[in-house]
Design a protein around this motif. Structure first.
Motif, PDB file in Angstrom:
ATOM      1  N   GLY A   1      -8.277   6.876  -2.646  1.00 12.32           N
ATOM      2  CA  GLY A   1      -7.209   6.214  -1.908  1.00 12.32           C
ATOM      3  C   GLY A   1      -5.888   6.931  -2.006  1.00 12.32           C
ATOM      4  O   GLY A   1      -4.829   6.326  -2.023  1.00 12.32           O
ATOM      5  N   VAL A   2      -5.973   8.249  -2.039  1.00 16.32           N
ATOM      6  CA  VAL A   2      -4.775   9.057  -2.207  1.00 16.32           C
ATOM      7  C   VAL A   2      -4.862  10.173  -1.185  1.00 16.32           C
ATOM      8  O   VAL A   2      -5.939  10.651  -0.866  1.00 16.32           O
ATOM      9  CB  VAL A   2      -4.744   9.613  -3.645  1.00 16.32           C
ATOM     10  CG1 VAL A   2      -3.943  10.879  -3.719  1.00 16.32           C
ATOM     11  CG2 VAL A   2      -4.216   8.567  -4.594  1.00 16.32           C
ATOM     12  N   LEU A   3      -3.751  10.573  -0.663  1.00 16.87           N
ATOM     13  CA  LEU A   3      -3.770  11.633   0.335  1.00 16.87           C
ATOM     14  C   LEU A   3      -4.299  12.924  -0.266  1.00 16.87           C
ATOM     15  O   LEU A   3      -4.048  13.236  -1.415  1.00 16.87           O
ATOM     16  CB  LEU A   3      -2.359  11.874   0.882  1.00 16.87           C
ATOM     17  CG  LEU A   3      -1.809  10.761   1.745  1.00 16.87           C
ATOM     18  CD1 LEU A   3      -0.463  11.178   2.328  1.00 16.87           C
ATOM     19  CD2 LEU A   3      -2.777  10.408   2.849  1.00 16.87           C
ATOM     20  N   ASP A   4      -5.041  13.693   0.545  1.00 19.90           N
ATOM     21  CA  ASP A   4      -5.668  14.885   0.007  1.00 19.90           C
ATOM     22  C   ASP A   4      -4.692  16.023  -0.218  1.00 19.90           C
ATOM     23  O   ASP A   4      -4.711  16.679  -1.232  1.00 19.90           O
ATOM     24  CB  ASP A   4      -6.808  15.351   0.911  1.00 19.90           C
ATOM     25  CG  ASP A   4      -8.138  14.823   0.393  1.00 19.90           C
ATOM     26  OD1 ASP A   4      -8.179  14.397  -0.776  1.00 19.90           O
ATOM     27  OD2 ASP A   4      -9.105  14.827   1.153  1.00 19.90           O
ATOM     28  N   ASP A   5      -3.826  16.256   0.766  1.00 17.31           N
ATOM     29  CA  ASP A   5      -2.918  17.374   0.539  1.00 17.31           C
ATOM     30  C   ASP A   5      -1.452  16.967   0.581  1.00 17.31           C
ATOM     31  O   ASP A   5      -0.821  16.855  -0.434  1.00 17.31           O
ATOM     32  CB  ASP A   5      -3.209  18.530   1.508  1.00 17.31           C
ATOM     33  CG  ASP A   5      -3.770  18.034   2.840  1.00 17.31           C
ATOM     34  OD1 ASP A   5      -3.552  16.849   3.164  1.00 17.31           O
ATOM     35  OD2 ASP A   5      -4.414  18.818   3.538  1.00 17.31           O
TER      36      ASP A   5
ATOM     37  N   LEU B   1       1.257   8.834  -2.888  1.00 17.63           N
ATOM     38  CA  LEU B   1       0.726   9.674  -3.957  1.00 17.63           C
ATOM     39  C   LEU B   1      -0.209  10.694  -3.345  1.00 17.63           C
ATOM     40  O   LEU B   1      -1.134  10.344  -2.622  1.00 17.63           O
ATOM     41  CB  LEU B   1      -0.045   8.816  -4.968  1.00 17.63           C
ATOM     42  CG  LEU B   1       0.760   8.087  -6.023  1.00 17.63           C
ATOM     43  CD1 LEU B   1      -0.172   7.310  -6.931  1.00 17.63           C
ATOM     44  CD2 LEU B   1       1.581   9.063  -6.841  1.00 17.63           C
ATOM     45  N   THR B   2       0.059  11.944  -3.596  1.00 19.13           N
ATOM     46  CA  THR B   2      -0.888  12.962  -3.165  1.00 19.13           C
ATOM     47  C   THR B   2      -1.783  13.306  -4.360  1.00 19.13           C
ATOM     48  O   THR B   2      -1.433  13.034  -5.509  1.00 19.13           O
ATOM     49  CB  THR B   2      -0.169  14.238  -2.710  1.00 19.13           C
ATOM     50  OG1 THR B   2       0.531  14.785  -3.821  1.00 19.13           O
ATOM     51  CG2 THR B   2       0.802  13.938  -1.593  1.00 19.13           C
ATOM     52  N   LEU B   3      -2.913  13.909  -4.059  1.00 18.79           N
ATOM     53  CA  LEU B   3      -3.825  14.291  -5.132  1.00 18.79           C
ATOM     54  C   LEU B   3      -3.126  15.254  -6.080  1.00 18.79           C
ATOM     55  O   LEU B   3      -3.233  15.146  -7.305  1.00 18.79           O
ATOM     56  CB  LEU B   3      -5.081  14.940  -4.534  1.00 18.79           C
ATOM     57  CG  LEU B   3      -6.168  15.280  -5.537  1.00 18.79           C
ATOM     58  CD1 LEU B   3      -6.598  14.038  -6.309  1.00 18.79           C
ATOM     59  CD2 LEU B   3      -7.359  15.903  -4.832  1.00 18.79           C
TER      60      LEU B   3
ATOM     61  N   LEU C   1       8.643   5.249  -7.753  1.00 12.81           N
ATOM     62  CA  LEU C   1       7.622   4.405  -7.120  1.00 12.81           C
ATOM     63  C   LEU C   1       7.896   4.182  -5.654  1.00 12.81           C
ATOM     64  O   LEU C   1       6.990   3.883  -4.877  1.00 12.81           O
ATOM     65  CB  LEU C   1       7.549   3.037  -7.826  1.00 12.81           C
ATOM     66  CG  LEU C   1       7.019   3.018  -9.246  1.00 12.81           C
ATOM     67  CD1 LEU C   1       7.057   1.610  -9.805  1.00 12.81           C
ATOM     68  CD2 LEU C   1       5.590   3.543  -9.263  1.00 12.81           C
ATOM     69  N   VAL C   2       9.146   4.303  -5.278  1.00 13.35           N
ATOM     70  CA  VAL C   2       9.578   3.939  -3.940  1.00 13.35           C
ATOM     71  C   VAL C   2      10.396   5.090  -3.378  1.00 13.35           C
ATOM     72  O   VAL C   2      11.006   5.856  -4.123  1.00 13.35           O
ATOM     73  CB  VAL C   2      10.402   2.635  -4.004  1.00 13.35           C
ATOM     74  CG1 VAL C   2      11.352   2.503  -2.839  1.00 13.35           C
ATOM     75  CG2 VAL C   2       9.482   1.438  -4.100  1.00 13.35           C
ATOM     76  N   GLU C   3      10.365   5.207  -2.071  1.00 14.10           N
ATOM     77  CA  GLU C   3      11.100   6.253  -1.383  1.00 14.10           C
ATOM     78  C   GLU C   3      12.148   5.576  -0.518  1.00 14.10           C
ATOM     79  O   GLU C   3      11.811   4.660   0.227  1.00 14.10           O
ATOM     80  CB  GLU C   3      10.113   7.018  -0.510  1.00 14.10           C
ATOM     81  CG  GLU C   3      10.418   8.442  -0.277  1.00 14.10           C
ATOM     82  CD  GLU C   3       9.249   9.075   0.479  1.00 14.10           C
ATOM     83  OE1 GLU C   3       9.267  10.279   0.703  1.00 14.10           O
ATOM     84  OE2 GLU C   3       8.319   8.323   0.854  1.00 14.10           O
ATOM     85  N   LEU C   4      13.381   6.032  -0.607  1.00 12.28           N
ATOM     86  CA  LEU C   4      14.451   5.419   0.165  1.00 12.28           C
ATOM     87  C   LEU C   4      14.905   6.376   1.252  1.00 12.28           C
ATOM     88  O   LEU C   4      15.432   7.445   0.966  1.00 12.28           O
ATOM     89  CB  LEU C   4      15.628   5.088  -0.759  1.00 12.28           C
ATOM     90  CG  LEU C   4      15.871   3.640  -1.157  1.00 12.28           C
ATOM     91  CD1 LEU C   4      14.574   2.873  -1.300  1.00 12.28           C
ATOM     92  CD2 LEU C   4      16.664   3.573  -2.441  1.00 12.28           C
ATOM     93  N   LEU C   5      14.712   5.989   2.504  1.00 12.87           N
ATOM     94  CA  LEU C   5      15.140   6.830   3.605  1.00 12.87           C
ATOM     95  C   LEU C   5      16.414   6.245   4.172  1.00 12.87           C
ATOM     96  O   LEU C   5      16.405   5.140   4.717  1.00 12.87           O
ATOM     97  CB  LEU C   5      14.054   6.856   4.679  1.00 12.87           C
ATOM     98  CG  LEU C   5      12.651   7.169   4.145  1.00 12.87           C
ATOM     99  CD1 LEU C   5      11.584   6.703   5.104  1.00 12.87           C
ATOM    100  CD2 LEU C   5      12.537   8.650   3.868  1.00 12.87           C
TER     101      LEU C   5
ATOM    102  N   ALA D   1       0.820  -1.217   0.000  1.00 13.09           N
ATOM    103  CA  ALA D   1       0.000   0.000   0.000  1.00 13.09           C
ATOM    104  C   ALA D   1       0.845   1.255   0.000  1.00 13.09           C
ATOM    105  O   ALA D   1       2.017   1.231   0.394  1.00 13.09           O
ATOM    106  CB  ALA D   1      -0.923  -0.007   1.208  1.00 13.09           C
ATOM    107  N   SER D   2       0.248   2.346  -0.437  1.00 14.59           N
ATOM    108  CA  SER D   2       0.891   3.642  -0.471  1.00 14.59           C
ATOM    109  C   SER D   2       1.414   3.990   0.918  1.00 14.59           C
ATOM    110  O   SER D   2       0.674   3.917   1.900  1.00 14.59           O
ATOM    111  CB  SER D   2      -0.134   4.685  -0.920  1.00 14.59           C
ATOM    112  OG  SER D   2       0.501   5.794  -1.454  1.00 14.59           O
TER     113      SER D   2
END
Lengths: 222, 222
Positions: free
Chosen positions: A214-218, A74-76, A60-64, A27-28
């Motif tokens: 299913g995406v963050l609003d802000d 994914l944001t809107l 697609l992926v975030e590396l911390l 999931a996101s």
DNA sequence: AAAAGGCATTATGAATACAAAATTCCCTGA
DNA sequence: TCAGGGAATTTTGTATTCATAATGCCTTTT
């Protein structure tokens, strides 16, 4: 059927993770469990971590650093921005296609168009979408610009996982078909400017229709 | 006091290799010697190979399974295609900038424009180019579309290493400045369509001027 | 009871080890 | 002389190991 044999593990792993993300199995925002996926795929951490690096540079992926990988949120806004970009690229693909496409190429697209119209008349939504996609792909291919194709496919990949809540209404469907009629007309006349303009507006319209789900609003929340 | 830049080796290595490619220290098509670079950078193969995977998905490097990495060949067509794409993206950035930019933002760009004009009058080419770039960057930033910015920067990175043989002639320089005058006018009026159109043509013009050098004429030879 | 500190556990980043593929080099035989 | 055919060497892909950073848990202290 001979499937393409992967020569390296990291490519296969990357493809598998792409699928997991696209289907929402990852999931996101979810943390990507390195050890678990290694066991699941039966590979060591090396190719898995290589795959994650590739997916990160695909967006697609975030590396911390020192804190693992997560599926990029994914944001809107990000989805809208991506659509704006894809619209511009589709427009360009139309312009270029008019310059480069052969008469046979036009004929093939016209044939696809007729096929799509038939699915529209028969109200076969899934089949309609499939042929619809083939038409847009054909135009993209006809643009004869590999860099453009690569970029478009990357963007497309990024938003593949968003699910849309609104249904396709009759009026929107009608509008889409009408757009396509105009597209074919412009293509036949090889009017690149015109085709480009239609394609740009066509995709904008598509996003307006689709209420993103299913995406963050802000903003992203870590 | 600047933040600590690199938390991971592979990012630093990737940056270093990017520089090597940009400066031509690693020539187009040249095999990338894994072992040598490891010694040179003082790192093991793991982060170096991770960096290569990232660079490959950025389009700078080509990875041949079991046969190592090489600097991706740039063909003339590929450079042209990239410029077409960048022109479209610049156009979009202009359209979006007109929608999102603040009055202060416009003022800042106007100030840069004046500065650039002064360098033009004084015939300071290097300084002119620098401010010129700042203007385009400012518009890109003002578009408020991070995906667009990311993609533009990637494309820009890809063609950074090409060297242009033709010199900037007076007439082309004059034309470029005239384009910029029109851009500023459109920006002040927030005429996105207009600004977009100018930016698209502006970049096309730029490539026409620049005879590309040190690039394969037609196809890549492995 | 809540906050702070420290130890144990886990996860991550990088180096090393090992197996398999590719390449080189030398030898043989026409 | 040169083409073909193996070993020997190098290079590549993957697994494993090791050091360090992050996390969680328990104790201690107020």
């Amino acid at each position: 059927m001979s499937k393409i044999q992967y020569q390296t593990l990291y490519r296969e792993v990357a493809d598998r993770i792409r699928e997991l993300i696209e289907h929402g199995d990852l999931a996101s925002g979810q943390r990507i469990p390195e050890r678990e996926l290694c066991e699941q795929f039966g590979v060591s951490r090396t190719p898995l971590r290589e795959a994650l690096k590739v997916l990160a540079s695909e967006g697609l992926v975030e590396l911390l650093p020192n804190r693992g990988a997560r599926v990029r949120q994914l944001t809107l806004k990000m989805v809208k921005d991506t659509y704006d970009l894809m619209a511009a690229l589709e427009g360009l693909s139309g312009e270029l296609a008019c310059q480069h496409i052969s008469d046979e190429g036009i004929a093939r697209i016209c044939a696809l168009h007729e096929k799509m119209l038939q699915h529209y008349r028969d109200r076969e939504l899934a089949e309609y979408f499939q042929v619809n996609r083939q038409i847009h792909e054909s135009i993209l291919t006809a643009s004869d610009n590999e860099v453009l194709q690569e970029m478009y496919n990357n963007l497309s990949q990024r938003v593949k996982r968003v699910r849309y809540s609104k249904k396709m209404t009759d009026s929107f469907w009608e509008r889409a078909v009408s757009d396509h009629e105009k597209m074919i007309e412009a293509l036949k006349q090889r009017d690149g400017q015109q085709l480009g303009q239609i394609l740009r507006d066509h995709l904008c319209n598509k996003l307006e229709v689709a209420a993103v789900d299913g995406v963050l609003d802000d903003r992203e929340s870590a």
